[in-house]
Design a protein around this motif. Structure first.
Motif, PDB file in Angstrom:
ATOM      1  N   GLN A  45       0.832  -1.202   0.000  1.00  0.00           N
ATOM      2  CA  GLN A  45       0.000   0.000   0.000  1.00  0.00           C
ATOM      3  C   GLN A  45       0.870   1.256   0.000  1.00  0.00           C
ATOM      4  N   TYR A  48       2.828   2.119  -3.328  1.00  0.00           N
ATOM      5  CA  TYR A  48       2.081   2.742  -4.418  1.00  0.00           C
ATOM      6  C   TYR A  48       1.375   4.042  -4.013  1.00  0.00           C
ATOM      7  N   TYR A  49       0.906   4.104  -2.779  1.00  0.00           N
ATOM      8  CA  TYR A  49       0.092   5.247  -2.358  1.00  0.00           C
ATOM      9  C   TYR A  49       0.663   6.023  -1.169  1.00  0.00           C
ATOM     10  N   ASP A  52      -1.128   8.047   2.192  1.00  0.00           N
ATOM     11  CA  ASP A  52      -2.340   8.779   1.831  1.00  0.00           C
ATOM     12  C   ASP A  52      -3.586   7.908   1.970  1.00  0.00           C
ATOM     13  N   LYS A 267      -2.271  -2.244  -6.646  1.00  0.00           N
ATOM     14  CA  LYS A 267      -2.580  -0.856  -7.007  1.00  0.00           C
ATOM     15  C   LYS A 267      -4.054  -0.503  -6.830  1.00  0.00           C
ATOM     16  N   LEU A 269      -7.724   0.424  -5.179  1.00  0.00           N
ATOM     17  CA  LEU A 269      -8.221   1.229  -4.077  1.00  0.00           C
ATOM     18  C   LEU A 269      -9.113   0.361  -3.197  1.00  0.00           C
ATOM     19  N   ASN A 293      -7.133   1.909   1.921  1.00  0.00           N
ATOM     20  CA  ASN A 293      -6.634   3.278   1.748  1.00  0.00           C
ATOM     21  C   ASN A 293      -7.715   4.268   1.300  1.00  0.00           C
ATOM     22  N   GLY A 344      -7.910  11.211  -5.975  1.00  0.00           N
ATOM     23  CA  GLY A 344      -7.504   9.867  -5.576  1.00  0.00           C
ATOM     24  C   GLY A 344      -7.863   8.805  -6.599  1.00  0.00           C
ATOM     25  N   SER A 346      -7.515   5.649  -9.043  1.00  0.00           N
ATOM     26  CA  SER A 346      -6.844   4.366  -8.887  1.00  0.00           C
ATOM     27  C   SER A 346      -5.617   4.285  -9.788  1.00  0.00           C
ATOM     28  N   LEU A 347      -4.566   3.673  -9.278  1.00  0.00           N
ATOM     29  CA  LEU A 347      -3.388   3.384 -10.095  1.00  0.00           C
ATOM     30  C   LEU A 347      -3.556   2.078 -10.865  1.00  0.00           C
TER      31      LEU A 347
END
Length: 356
Positions: A45, A48-49, A52, A267, A269, A293, A344, A346-347
């Motif tokens: 987590q 990648y993020y 946050d 990746k 959410l 997240n 925010g 998603s990746l």
């Protein structure tokens, strides 16, 4: 213990397990294994993020529903439900309030309300897009045909949440009326992906008649669909439904599956859901520490929040939007994470999903 740890290592390295391996891992989980899993999930987590945690402003705009799902407090047959329906002006007022509080994603959620026709929803999305061009618009309004989904998308909707609830056809039939089918639910999700939405799906943890083998099918489906968001939460019974006496799902299993999903789809959410916060005072914080997240504070008018009762004892039904956001900010900071007010996105988008 070694066999289960080896499966977590495999999941971490390859991002996939077989159905039998999933069932074996879910059945054999222990507190020690879970802590190890969570430590890996947090690393993924944060890779990648970072630290946050994204907030989404939830607007529950109607609790009318044409469906009769056996677990849901706003099911059509519940004559004790206090029904309400917000008009466009009330919904836009919620958006204005949320925007002032820093929200840059609005989640419009309702039962499948026949009064909110396709054209009415299209018009609503257009107005929100016009007034808040820098915000993401998420819809969670159930099953429609592909052409309707396309019109919502063309009007300005970015994301769509539709839990598949359970992959297994027979299990789905035990939870839903005959008019609904697992096959059609899944087709809706594929249609949404094909159109270009950021798609969210998920399932109830501990739903009646659920087994580790059925959960294994859910995990395989998540891997196949490769969504941008996955929302899971414990089943909590509602006192005016046929499942009122069924046992609730557990926080322990929900957290374990959150950690597994984070390793499988690093990746993606992952919300720490309201249901998780309802079942335990620190449920949402523990969800974040397990790999989640996203949090979704309620922006609906206070006067209607207690009426959107999908399950018993739902939290945050009496707080003002600002109070709810401040509380989440404090609790999130207490575990070393931070609330952020960006869209925010998603990746786990197609162009970014090579390692997922």
């Amino acid at each position: 213990m070694e066999k289960y740890t080896a499966l977590i290592h495999k999941l971490h390295k390859t991002r996939r397990l077989s159905g039998k391996e999933w069932a074996f891992l879910i059945s054999g989980r222990t507190p020690k294994l879970s802590e190890y899993l969570f430590s890996l999930a947090r690393k993924e987590q944060e890779h990648y993020y970072g630290k946050d945690i994204f907030v989404r402003g939830l607007i529950e705009f109607s609790n009318y529903c044409k469906n009769d799902c056996l677990y849901c407090g706003i099911r059509r047959s519940n004559r004790k439900a206090c029904r309400y329906r917000l008009d466009e002006d009330a919904i836009l007022a919620c958006c204005h309030e949320g925007y002032a509080l820093g929200f840059r994603t609005f989640v419009l959620q309702s039962g499948e309300d026949a009064s909110y026709t396709k054209d009415r929803l299209v018009n609503l999305v257009r107005k929100i897009r016009k007034n808040f061009p820098d915000c993401a618009i998420t819809l969670s309004v159930g099953e429609w045909d592909k052409s309707s989904y396309q019109e919502f998308f063309d009007a300005g909707a970015d994301r769509y949440l539709l839990r598949h609830e359970t992959y297994n056809t027979n299990h789905y039939a035990k939870l839903h009326p005959k008019a609904l089918s697992a096959k059609n639910r899944r087709q809706c999700l594929w249609d949404l992906k094909d159109i270009g939405y950021q798609v969210g799906t998920g399932f109830m943890v501990g739903a009646p008649y659920q087994t580790p083998e059925l959960l294994a099918e859910d995990m395989l489906f998540l891997k196949e669909l490769n969504p941008q968001m996955v929302g899971i939460g414990p089943f909590i019974p509602h006192h005016d439904t046929p499942f009122k006496d069924k046992p609730a799902g557990t926080m322990e299993l929900t957290l374990f599956l959150l950690g597994c999903i984070r390793l499988m789809l690093p990746k993606v959410l992952l919300p720490a859901t309201t249901a998780l916060g309802t079942i335990h005072p620190r449920g949402r914080e523990l969800g974040i520490l397990s790999g989640a997240n996203v949090v979704m504070p309620n922006l609906s008018p206070q006067g209607v929040r207690k009426s959107y009762l999908l399950y018993d004892n739902k939290i945050c039904t009496g707080e003002e939007s600002a109070q709810c956001r401040d509380m989440l900010e404090q609790k999130t900071a207490s575990i070393g994470y931070r609330i952020v007010t960006s869209r925010g996105d998603s990746l786990n988008m197609p162009q970014n999903a090579a390692n997922s």
